[in-house]
Design an enzyme around this catalytic site. Structure first.
Site, PDB file in Angstrom:
ATOM      1  CG  ASP A 150      59.638  27.410  -0.086  1.00  0.00           C
ATOM      2  OD1 ASP A 150      59.862  28.018   0.974  1.00  0.00           O
ATOM      3  OD2 ASP A 150      59.639  26.173  -0.169  1.00  0.00           O
ATOM      4  CD  GLU A 194      53.622  21.119   2.502  1.00  0.00           C
ATOM      5  OE1 GLU A 194      53.316  20.210   1.687  1.00  0.00           O
ATOM      6  OE2 GLU A 194      54.650  21.807   2.401  1.00  0.00           O
TER       7      GLU A 194
END
Ligand code: 9WN
Length: 422
Positions: free
Chosen positions: A171, A395
Site C-alpha cells: 500500500d 506482520e
C-alpha cells in the site's frame, strides 16, 4: 511437529473463523485475497481439505466479471473493527458484485491463488477429494485470470493495471508516491481510521494524508460504479504493477500444471500459455539497465517508476532469473547493515527509505517466500525462519534491528512458516 510449527499452527487456529481465516486477529478481522492464498498454503500442511476451503470461501465472493475482491467481510464482525467497512465500499454499485451476503470491497489483490492450489495439490499427494474440488474451482480460476489478463490490460501489454495502491498489496510503497501526489483530493465524508487504534505507533502506518488519498480514490471508483472501461478512461491513478503482473505469470504457470489435474480442454491451456508469454514479454520490457531493476509504469504520468524496491525483482518471481537482476538481488540481500539477509520492501539506498514505515523499508516474510519459491534459495528460507524465531509471527520486521512491527499473529506469516518447515 517442532515447537515453531506448533506455534505457527496455533496462530492459524486462533485466526480461523470457520472455513476462512482472519488476516490478523485485531487489525485485519476479515478475509483478504492474497493473504487467503498464503494462508491456504499453511493449512495445506495441517489439513488439505481445510486449505481448499479457504480458497472456496474467497471464490464464493467472486464478481460476475471474474474479479476476486480484495476483502470478503465477516458478516458477524463488529463494523467498528476495520475501516473502510462495506458501507464505505458500496460494492453493489457495480452490477458485477455478488448480492450480499457476502459483502466485499471493490478492489482486487495479487493473484497468488493458483500458486497456492498448486502447492496444496503437491502436498496432498493426489487426494481425490482435492482433485474434485479443483475441478469445480477451475472455471472460477480461469475467469479470475481472464479478468486480469484482459480487462485489466486492454493494451495487451502483458502488465496488469492497478487502480489503487491497496491493489498492489504494498500500500504505502514509494512506488506510488508520484502517482498519488498528482491526485487532487475532493470532499470526503468524515471518517475514523481504525488501523492506528490497533497499531499504537503511527510511525509504522500510512499518514492521514495518505489515507485521504486512498479514500478519495475509492470515491472515484464508486462514481465509476467499478466499471473497468470507465475507470480506465477517467481515473487519475493507473499504474502497470510489475510485481502483481509477475505473480500473475507465476500463477499462470501454476494453472498450466493444474490444467492436467482437472483435465482442462486444450483451448484453456492455449489461452493460459498466451497470457503467460505476454506477461514475460511485458516484464522484460520494463527492464531499467541503469538501476538493474524492472520498473512499474505510471500510465497517467507516462513514465517508468524509478524506485528501488522489492518489486524491481519481479521477473525473478515470474521465473526469469536474468543474471544482472540476480546479481542486483544478491547485492541487496547481502547488505551488511541488514540483520538478516532478506529483501527490504524499499532499498536502504532509495531516498524514500524509512526503516519502520509501512512498505517503505521493513521486511515482509511472504515477499521472501515468493522469492524463495522462485529461486529455490535455501539461504532465504533459513534466514526467514531465524527472523521468525526471533520476532514471532509479526506482520513485518525492521530490517536492521529485527524489531517486530505491525500486527502480531499475522496469519500469512504463520502460514509461510509452516511451508518453510515442511
Ligand atoms: C488494505 C491484510 C492486508 C494485506 C496488505 C497490507 C494491508 C490493508 C490495510 O493488510 O493492507 O488492504 O488496511 O492496510 O498492505 O498487503 O493484504 O493483511
Amino acid at each position: 511437529m517442532s515447537d515453531l510449527s506448533e506455534r505457527a499452527a496455533a496462530v492459524l487456529a486462533r485466526n480461523d473463523a470457520g472455513g476462512w481465516t482472519k488476516a490478523a486477529p485485531e487489525l485485519y478481522p476479515h478475509q483478504w485475497s492474497w493473504d487467503a492464498a498464503f494462508v491456504a498454503i499453511g493449512w495445506a500442511h495441517l489439513d488439505p481439505a481445510r486449505a481448499v476451503a479457504e480458497l472456496e470461501h474467497l471464490f464464493s465472493a467472486q464478481w460476475a466479471n471474474g474479479k476476486l475482491p480484495h476483502i470478503v467481510f465477516d458478516p458477524v464482525a463488529p463494523p467498528a473493527g476495520y475501516f473502510p467497512d462495506p458501507s464505505w465500499w458500496r460494492a453493489t454499485l457495480s452490477p458485477d458484485a455478488p448480492a450480499p451476503p457476502p459483502e466485499t470491497s471493490g478492489l482486487c489483490q495479487p493473484p497468488v491463488h493458483a500458486v497456492a492450489l498448486q502447492r496444496i495439490w503437491r502436498v496432498c499427494a493426489g487426494s481425490p477429494d482435492v482433485a474434485a474440488r479443483l475441478r469445480r474451482l477451475w472455471p472460477r480460476l480461469l475467469a479470475w485470470h481472464r479478468y486480469l489478463a484482459e480487462d485489466r490490460d486492454p493494451e495487451r501489454s502483458g502488465l496488469v493495471t492497478i487502480y489503487h495502491p491497496w491493489e498492489s498489496g504494498a500500500d504505502n510503497s514509494p512506488r506510488w508516491d508520484d502517482a498519488l501526489a498528482r491526485v487532487e483530493v475532493g470532499p470526503l465524508p468524515p471518517y475514523r481510521r481504525r488501523d492506528t487504534e490497533h497499531v499504537a505507533d503511527p510511525g509504522q502506518r500510512p499518514t492521514d494524508a495518505d489515507y485521504d488519498r486512498y479514500l478519495w480514490l475509492v470515491e472515484l471508483l464508486k462514481r465509476a460504479r467499478y466499471d473497468d472501461p470507465s475507470i480506465q478512461r477517467e481515473h487519475p491513478f493507473l499504474v502497470k504493477d510489475v510485481f502483481f503482473s509477475a505473480i500473475l505469470a507465476a500463477a499462470n504457470a501454476a494453472l498450466l500444471e493444474l490444467a492436467d489435474v482437472v483435465g482442462a480442454p486444450d483451448a484453456d491451456r492455449a489461452r493460459i500459455a498466451g497470457w503467460l508469454d505476454a506477461e514475460r514479454r511485458g516484464l522484460a520490457g520494463q527492464w531499467d539497465p541503469e538501476l538493474s531493476l524492472c520498473l512499474d509504469q505510471d500510465l497517467r504520468g507516462a513514465t517508468p517508476v524509478r524506485r528501488r524496491t522489492f518489486a524491481g525483482f519481479a521477473p525473478l518471481v515470474a521465473g526469469d532469473a536474468e543474471p544482472a537482476l540476480l546479481a542486483e538481488f544478491r547485492s541487496v540481500v547481502s547488505d551488511h547493515r541488514l540483520r538478516w539477509p532478506l529483501v527490504p520492501s524499499t532499498s536502504p539506498d532509495d531516498p524514500a527509505f524509512e526503516s519502520r514505515k509501512y512498505w517503505r523499508g521493513p521486511v515482509w516474510p511472504v515477499v521472501d517466500w515468493l522469492f524463495w519459491r522462485a529461486l529455490g534459495d535455501d539461504a532465504l528460507r533459513t534466514a526467514s525462519l531465524e527472523q521468525i524465531r526471533t520476532c514471532g509471527f509479526a506482520e513485518y520486521v525492521e530490517p536492521f534491528t529485527g524489531e517486530p512491527l505491525g500486527s502480531p499473529d499475522q496469519a500469512w506469516t504463520a502460514a509461510v512458516t509452516l511451508d518453510w518447515l515442511a
